[in-house]
Motif scaffolding. Structure first.
Motif, mmCIF file in Angstrom:
data_model
loop_
_atom_site.group_PDB
_atom_site.id
_atom_site.type_symbol
_atom_site.label_atom_id
_atom_site.label_comp_id
_atom_site.label_asym_id
_atom_site.label_seq_id
_atom_site.Cartn_x
_atom_site.Cartn_y
_atom_site.Cartn_z
ATOM 1 N N HIS A 54 0.832 -1.205 0.000
ATOM 2 C CA HIS A 54 0.000 0.000 0.000
ATOM 3 C C HIS A 54 0.872 1.263 0.000
ATOM 4 O O HIS A 54 0.593 2.217 -0.731
ATOM 5 N N LYS A 56 3.900 1.531 -1.104
ATOM 6 C CA LYS A 56 4.586 1.633 -2.405
ATOM 7 C C LYS A 56 3.665 2.236 -3.453
ATOM 8 O O LYS A 56 4.094 3.084 -4.246
ATOM 9 N N THR A 57 2.396 1.828 -3.458
ATOM 10 C CA THR A 57 1.466 2.376 -4.448
ATOM 11 C C THR A 57 1.108 3.822 -4.165
ATOM 12 O O THR A 57 0.869 4.601 -5.080
ATOM 13 N N LYS A 58 1.079 4.205 -2.876
ATOM 14 C CA LYS A 58 0.775 5.589 -2.504
ATOM 15 C C LYS A 58 2.009 6.479 -2.533
ATOM 16 O O LYS A 58 1.918 7.683 -2.330
#
Length: 60
Positions: A54, A56-58
Motif C-alpha cells: 500500500h 509503495k502504491t501511494k
C-alpha cells in the motif's frame, strides 16, 4: 485510516527499519518451536506486507 497506516509505515520502515528487521529475524526462533505462534506471526507478517505494498502504491 490512511493516516494511521502511514504513521505505522513510517515507524516500522523509516524510523526503526534495522530494529524492525532484527525483531522479525528474532521472531523466527519461536516460530520454529510453536506452530500456533507461527500462525499468528505469519498473520502479522501478511499485514506488514500489505502495508508495504500500500505504501509503495501511494508513494509514501
Amino acid at each position: 485510516m490512511s493516516e494511521a497506516l502511514k504513521k505505522c509505515y513510517r515507524f516500522l520502515f523509516q524510523k526503526h527499519s534495522i530494529g524492525f528487521m532484527r525483531f522479525c529475524y528474532a521472531m523466527l526462533i519461536p516460530c520454529a518451536f510453536c506452530e500456533e505462534f507461527c500462525r499468528w506471526w505469519m498473520l502479522f507478517m501478511c499485514f506488514v506486507q500489505a502495508l508495504s505494498i500500500h505504501a509503495k502504491t501511494k508513494e509514501w
